[in-house]
Each structure stands twice: as structure tokens, then as C-alpha cells.
Design a protein around this motif. Sequence first.
Motif, PDB file in Angstrom:
ATOM      1  N   THR A  13      -2.135   7.720   1.306  1.00 12.40           N
ATOM      2  CA  THR A  13      -1.748   9.076   0.917  1.00 12.40           C
ATOM      3  C   THR A  13      -2.370  10.142   1.816  1.00 12.40           C
ATOM      4  OG1 THR A  13      -1.561   8.321  -1.359  1.00 12.40           O
ATOM      5  CG2 THR A  13      -1.772  10.686  -1.022  1.00 12.40           C
ATOM      6  N   GLY A  14      -3.698  10.160   1.884  1.00  8.35           N
ATOM      7  CA  GLY A  14      -4.387  11.224   2.623  1.00  8.35           C
ATOM      8  C   GLY A  14      -4.231  11.067   4.124  1.00  8.35           C
ATOM      9  N   GLU A  35      -3.969   1.026  10.502  1.00  9.14           N
ATOM     10  CA  GLU A  35      -3.545   0.738   9.116  1.00  9.14           C
ATOM     11  C   GLU A  35      -3.019  -0.701   9.091  1.00  9.14           C
ATOM     12  OE1 GLU A  35      -3.198   2.139   5.773  1.00  9.14           O
ATOM     13  OE2 GLU A  35      -2.535   0.051   5.632  1.00  9.14           O
ATOM     14  N   GLN A  43       1.106   4.973  -5.371  1.00  7.58           N
ATOM     15  CA  GLN A  43       0.427   4.325  -6.501  1.00  7.58           C
ATOM     16  C   GLN A  43       0.595   5.042  -7.845  1.00  7.58           C
ATOM     17  OE1 GLN A  43      -3.700   3.203  -5.074  1.00  7.58           O
ATOM     18  NE2 GLN A  43      -2.834   3.730  -3.084  1.00  7.58           N
ATOM     19  N   ALA A  78     -10.040  -1.317  10.468  1.00  9.63           N
ATOM     20  CA  ALA A  78     -11.337  -0.956  11.036  1.00  9.63           C
ATOM     21  C   ALA A  78     -12.375  -1.937  10.495  1.00  9.63           C
ATOM     22  CB  ALA A  78     -11.698   0.477  10.649  1.00  9.63           C
ATOM     23  N   ASP A 298      -9.913   9.147  -1.499  1.00 10.88           N
ATOM     24  CA  ASP A 298     -10.773   8.391  -2.413  1.00 10.88           C
ATOM     25  C   ASP A 298     -12.067   7.904  -1.771  1.00 10.88           C
ATOM     26  OD1 ASP A 298      -8.583   8.706  -4.063  1.00 10.88           O
ATOM     27  OD2 ASP A 298      -7.955   6.595  -3.989  1.00 10.88           O
ATOM     28  N   THR A 307      -7.665  11.510  -6.856  1.00 16.57           N
ATOM     29  CA  THR A 307      -6.229  11.436  -7.124  1.00 16.57           C
ATOM     30  C   THR A 307      -5.431  11.832  -5.884  1.00 16.57           C
ATOM     31  OG1 THR A 307      -6.069  13.748  -7.862  1.00 16.57           O
ATOM     32  CG2 THR A 307      -6.586  12.117  -9.558  1.00 16.57           C
ATOM     33  N   ALA A 308      -4.142  11.468  -5.892  1.00 17.29           N
ATOM     34  CA  ALA A 308      -3.245  11.875  -4.809  1.00 17.29           C
ATOM     35  C   ALA A 308      -3.110  13.392  -4.784  1.00 17.29           C
ATOM     36  CB  ALA A 308      -1.876  11.223  -4.993  1.00 17.29           C
ATOM     37  N   ALA A 309      -3.151  13.991  -5.972  1.00 15.93           N
ATOM     38  CA  ALA A 309      -3.060  15.450  -6.058  1.00 15.93           C
ATOM     39  C   ALA A 309      -4.248  16.096  -5.356  1.00 15.93           C
ATOM     40  CB  ALA A 309      -2.997  15.876  -7.526  1.00 15.93           C
ATOM     41  N   LYS A 380       6.540  14.353 -13.748  1.00 13.55           N
ATOM     42  CA  LYS A 380       5.842  13.164 -13.211  1.00 13.55           C
ATOM     43  C   LYS A 380       6.849  12.092 -12.753  1.00 13.55           C
ATOM     44  CE  LYS A 380       2.914   9.463 -13.370  1.00 13.55           C
ATOM     45  NZ  LYS A 380       1.989   9.239 -12.275  1.00 13.55           N
TER      46      LYS A 380
HETATM   47  P1  FAD Z   1      -4.816   5.122  -0.348  1.00  8.44           P
HETATM   48  O1  FAD Z   1      -3.599   5.920  -0.610  1.00  8.44           O
HETATM   49  O2  FAD Z   1      -5.215   4.082  -1.270  1.00  8.44           O
HETATM   50  O3  FAD Z   1      -4.783   4.659   1.150  1.00  8.44           O
HETATM   51  C1  FAD Z   1      -5.805   3.956   1.804  1.00  8.44           C
HETATM   52  C2  FAD Z   1      -5.197   3.231   2.999  1.00  8.44           C
HETATM   53  O4  FAD Z   1      -6.251   2.761   3.840  1.00  8.44           O
HETATM   54  C3  FAD Z   1      -4.385   2.013   2.600  1.00  8.44           C
HETATM   55  O5  FAD Z   1      -3.106   2.091   3.180  1.00  8.44           O
HETATM   56  C4  FAD Z   1      -5.188   0.835   3.134  1.00  8.44           C
HETATM   57  O6  FAD Z   1      -4.376  -0.238   3.577  1.00  8.44           O
HETATM   58  C5  FAD Z   1      -5.934   1.468   4.288  1.00  8.44           C
HETATM   59  N1  FAD Z   1      -7.201   0.801   4.625  1.00  8.44           N
HETATM   60  C6  FAD Z   1      -8.113   0.258   3.777  1.00  8.44           C
HETATM   61  N2  FAD Z   1      -9.144  -0.258   4.472  1.00  8.44           N
HETATM   62  C7  FAD Z   1      -8.881  -0.028   5.778  1.00  8.44           C
HETATM   63  C8  FAD Z   1      -9.577  -0.335   6.979  1.00  8.44           C
HETATM   64  N3  FAD Z   1     -10.751  -0.979   6.983  1.00  8.44           N
HETATM   65  N4  FAD Z   1      -9.013   0.031   8.158  1.00  8.44           N
HETATM   66  C9  FAD Z   1      -7.824   0.696   8.175  1.00  8.44           C
HETATM   67  N5  FAD Z   1      -7.130   1.009   7.057  1.00  8.44           N
HETATM   68  C10 FAD Z   1      -7.655   0.646   5.880  1.00  8.44           C
HETATM   69  N6  FAD Z   1      -2.979  10.108  -8.289  1.00  8.44           N
HETATM   70  C11 FAD Z   1      -2.362  11.240  -8.745  1.00  8.44           C
HETATM   71  O7  FAD Z   1      -2.502  12.296  -8.148  1.00  8.44           O
HETATM   72  N7  FAD Z   1      -1.580  11.222  -9.872  1.00  8.44           N
HETATM   73  C12 FAD Z   1      -1.389  10.082 -10.572  1.00  8.44           C
HETATM   74  O8  FAD Z   1      -0.671  10.083 -11.575  1.00  8.44           O
HETATM   75  C13 FAD Z   1      -2.019   8.861 -10.123  1.00  8.44           C
HETATM   76  N8  FAD Z   1      -1.866   7.688 -10.800  1.00  8.44           N
HETATM   77  C14 FAD Z   1      -2.398   6.533 -10.292  1.00  8.44           C
HETATM   78  C15 FAD Z   1      -2.173   5.354 -10.978  1.00  8.44           C
HETATM   79  C16 FAD Z   1      -2.643   4.148 -10.480  1.00  8.44           C
HETATM   80  C17 FAD Z   1      -2.386   2.878 -11.247  1.00  8.44           C
HETATM   81  C18 FAD Z   1      -3.359   4.128  -9.238  1.00  8.44           C
HETATM   82  C19 FAD Z   1      -3.833   2.828  -8.655  1.00  8.44           C
HETATM   83  C20 FAD Z   1      -3.609   5.321  -8.568  1.00  8.44           C
HETATM   84  C21 FAD Z   1      -3.138   6.529  -9.086  1.00  8.44           C
HETATM   85  N9  FAD Z   1      -3.392   7.753  -8.454  1.00  8.44           N
HETATM   86  C22 FAD Z   1      -2.811   8.923  -8.938  1.00  8.44           C
HETATM   87  C23 FAD Z   1      -4.407   7.832  -7.366  1.00  8.44           C
HETATM   88  C24 FAD Z   1      -3.843   7.896  -5.960  1.00  8.44           C
HETATM   89  O9  FAD Z   1      -2.957   6.838  -5.723  1.00  8.44           O
HETATM   90  C25 FAD Z   1      -4.980   7.862  -4.961  1.00  8.44           C
HETATM   91  O10 FAD Z   1      -5.978   8.793  -5.321  1.00  8.44           O
HETATM   92  C26 FAD Z   1      -4.497   8.174  -3.550  1.00  8.44           C
HETATM   93  O11 FAD Z   1      -3.580   7.202  -3.127  1.00  8.44           O
HETATM   94  C27 FAD Z   1      -5.676   8.284  -2.590  1.00  8.44           C
HETATM   95  O12 FAD Z   1      -5.273   8.369  -1.265  1.00  8.44           O
HETATM   96  P2  FAD Z   1      -6.148   7.747  -0.092  1.00  8.44           P
HETATM   97  O13 FAD Z   1      -5.459   8.106   1.175  1.00  8.44           O
HETATM   98  O14 FAD Z   1      -7.571   8.115  -0.265  1.00  8.44           O
HETATM   99  O15 FAD Z   1      -6.112   6.165  -0.353  1.00  8.44           O
END
Ligand code: FAD
Length: 414
Positions: A13-14, A35, A43, A78, A298, A307-309, A380
Motif C-alpha cells: 500500500t504505502g 518487492e 487487505q 531485501a 506498518d 492502517t491503509a488509511a 467501505k
Molecule cells: P503492505 O501493504 O502489507 O505491504 C508491504 C509489502 O512489502 C508487501 O508487498 C510485501 O511483499 C513487501 N515486503 C515484505 N518484506 C519485504 C522485504 N524484505 N523486501 C521487499 N519487500 C518486502 N486498513 C484500512 O485502512 N482499513 C481497513 O479496513 C483495513 N482492514 C484490514 C483488514 C485486514 C484483515 C488486514 C490484514 C489489514 C487491514 N488494513 C486496513 C490494514 C492495511 O492493509 C495495512 O495497514 C496496509 O496495507 C499497510 O501498508 P504497508 O505498505 O505498510 O504494508
Amino acid sequence: SYSCKVLVVGGGTGGCATAAKLSRILKKNELIIIEPSDKHYYQPLFTLVGGGISTLSEAGKSMRDVLPANAVWLKDSAAEFNPGENSVTTQRGHSIKYEYLLIATGLQTDYDKIPGLEAGLSGDTGVCSNYSAKYVELTYKALKNFESGNAIFTYPNTPVKCPGAPQKICYITDHYLRKVGKRDKAAVIYNTSLPVIFGVKKYADALWEICAERQIQVNLRTNLVEVRPDSREAVFQNLDNPDKMTTLKYSMLHVTPPMSTPAALQNCSELTNEAGFVDVNKLTLQSVRFANVFAIGDCSSTPNSKTAAAAAAQCQVVFKNMESVMKNTPATANYDGYASCPLVTGYDRCILAEFDYNLTPLETFPFNQGKELKSMYLMKKMLMPPLYWTLMLNGFWNGPAAVRNLLHLKFSQK
Ligand code: FAD
Ligand code: UQ1
């Protein structure tokens, strides 16, 4: 081996949203995204997949199609961060030199840390989990197979992404069992490691009321430590009195697993805090030790709800600050801790929690979002997925602050 101007680690997401913005100010070979996954999952839809409302295929798209075309995608992960040398080593043995680094690895789910859990998840045993694409489809199966007994929902003793999601599926289950006429044969139990039902008082009050009215038992400071799939038993530890263990029979057990940042971060104490989260300034999202390193989402140390938000609100701040640092000017954009959690409380209703670092409600709409609303459920389910795929992942959604300001201006002028 490679070198680039900006390296983004993680295309979730981020990482994807910020890379899309960066791809508009950089040339293709200046921006590398590491990635490992073929699929990008939205998610937040997993909660609805678990309830049988959406399908898993609606929640995923091919990584190739969502990552910006004007960037180089290395399908690798990584393995080692060397921030002193401005380089990252990958699983496949490549070394990548960067001038600026954005860390966006998210949180990993540690199902293996609870004895018996993976065995329980490996068949139709009533054990399920919305927290992984691998297991989320087991949830609706468990709902359909439920006849009578305990339906238990857990929340682990670690930080989690979407702290509301462990209980959303509990409310969905309660509603499902009422609709099929089995609710009087069930005990619905929410066992959480936290000392509260939710961190923001306004929404916590509403949720306690819902649990009382729907006869959902809530046990605080209660942590799942073992699953015994053969006898369908779950063992819980009382975190305030660690010698006290309770074994409960279950017919359905929805597990939110312990979570952690990836080993590559846990192993790099220069970048991370004691818990393994990337240590950043909570306002600017810049590393506290390396001025050319930022984190989003995260995996960062910022004390917001993960959260994604939140990542949406962060992506503009991180982008602006990286742009400033690249021009040798100070990072001045600030993140206010905004996070939002659509607390789905049934098949047609939702409390849309929105708040900031102070845990003060920061609601977008000019009506009280602390009540169960059909409109917020429809938002939603119908509005957020296309907003995510088309706006957010292309770098055009920075959270609802602009909408909120507009609506509140309009209504305050009446
Ligand atoms: P992610 O989107 O998880 O992305 C991380 C990425 O990093 C992945 O693609 C992974 O493959 C990659 N990665 C991991 N390790 C490595 C590495 N060593 N090297 C390279 N790449 C790597 N949020 C909301 O806002 N509203 C909701 O209603 C909501 N409901 C949710 C319900 C569930 C069941 C879940 C599981 C999550 C929910 N979320 C919700 C939370 C939201 O999905 C996350 O907060 C969001 O995806 C965080 O984004 P991110 O980029 O930090 O991590
Ligand atoms: C949001 O911005 C967002 O990020 C894309 C989510 O993740 C899926 C959300 O669940 C929510 C509720 C928001 C906030 C958006 C509005 C319009 C209030």
C-alpha cells in the motif's frame, strides 16, 4: 548489481502509492522498487472476504499492473540493510546502492509462533484467519459449517495492522449466526490481549454497548498461546496473571496472529527501535539517524494505528519531504497521526472510526460516525476498493483531509 537515485523497499500500500508519486519526478532507471510478491492485495477487503461478502480475487491484482510503469521492479526481497553505506543486499545476492531510501515492508504475520495454529489452519477444522490471503477463505467456510458451540476471536500480544479487524469478524459472525437461526446455540467470545476494546474512547463506548446488546463476551488481557486442533481446544494466558491458563473448546476459532517487521529490519539496529520498527520522526517520517532514509506504513515506529488509511495520509508527507531533501532543503511536511478504521459491525452497518495521534476523533463527514451506519458500510464495500486501485495506488489519494476540510467549511458556514 544496481544503483539508483531512490530505492523503495516493498510495493504494498504505502510503497506503491509513494513510488507512483516519485515516478513522476524521476526517470525510470532512477527509481527501483524491491518487492518479492507477484500479487498486490487490498487487505482491507479481507474482512469482507471472510464474511462471504467479497471474493479473494476481487482483493488482489497482479503486482506488475499496480507498480508504476516508470520505475524498475526487482522481484526480490531485501535481506540486509546497510544504511551507513547507502546500500541494500537482496535475497538473491544483489547489492543496490541508493541516494535515498524509502522503507515500506509492512508487517509479516507469524502464524508459526503459536504451537498448533498452522496445523489447525491446514484443513476444515474450524480454525480460520482473515489476516492472510492463504487462510482468509477458511473463515466463510467455518461460518457455513458452524452448528453450535463456541465461536472464539483472538487478538495477539504484539502490534497488529488494522487493530479493529480482529473484532469486525466477530460482529459479522454474530450477525451471520442470527440470520441463519443458530445464534442461540452459540457462545460468541472475543479474547483480546489489549486492556481496552478500542483505543479511542468514543468508539470504545459504542463497541462495548454493541457487545452487551448482542451478548458477545469480551475478555481483556487474554492471549492465545496454543491451538489443539485434534481436540478443538484453544489455550489462553491471562497477561496480568501469567500463571493463569484457560482452555476453551471451540467450534470456530478466528485467529489474528502475532506480527513483526521482517528479519532484515529486526537485524538492523541502526535503523530500528527495540521492537524492530524503523525509527522515524513521527511528524516528518524521516529516519532519526539517516537523513536520506524514510519509512511509511506498518513498518514504521510512528505511534498511529497501522492502517491503509494512515498510509494514505502519510504518502503525501513522505513524498514532499523526500522531494525537499533531494533539493537540499529541510523536510517540513508533517503527519498528524491520522488513521481510520471502518468497524464493520454486521452485514449492512459500520462505525467509521477516524482519529489522530491524540486519539481524538477526526471525522470526515458532518454527522456522528460513532453510530452504526449503512452509508459507511456501503462506502467501505463499494467506494473504497475503486478509490484504492485507481486513485491511491497511482499516487492520487492522500487520505480524506481535503474532503473533510471542504465538508466542514461548507457546514460551518450555514
Ligand atoms: P503492505 O501493504 O502489507 O505491504 C508491504 C509489502 O512489502 C508487501 O508487498 C510485501 O511483499 C513487501 N515486503 C515484505 N518484506 C519485504 C522485504 N524484505 N523486501 C521487499 N519487500 C518486502 N486498513 C484500512 O485502512 N482499513 C481497513 O479496513 C483495513 N482492514 C484490514 C483488514 C485486514 C484483515 C488486514 C490484514 C489489514 C487491514 N488494513 C486496513 C490494514 C492495511 O492493509 C495495512 O495497514 C496496509 O496495507 C499497510 O501498508 P504497508 O505498505 O505498510 O504494508
Ligand atoms: C481511507 O482513506 C483509506 O485508505 C485508502 C482506507 O483504507 C482502505 C479506509 O478504509 C478509509 C475509511 C479511508 C478514509 C476515507 C474516507 C472517504 C473517510
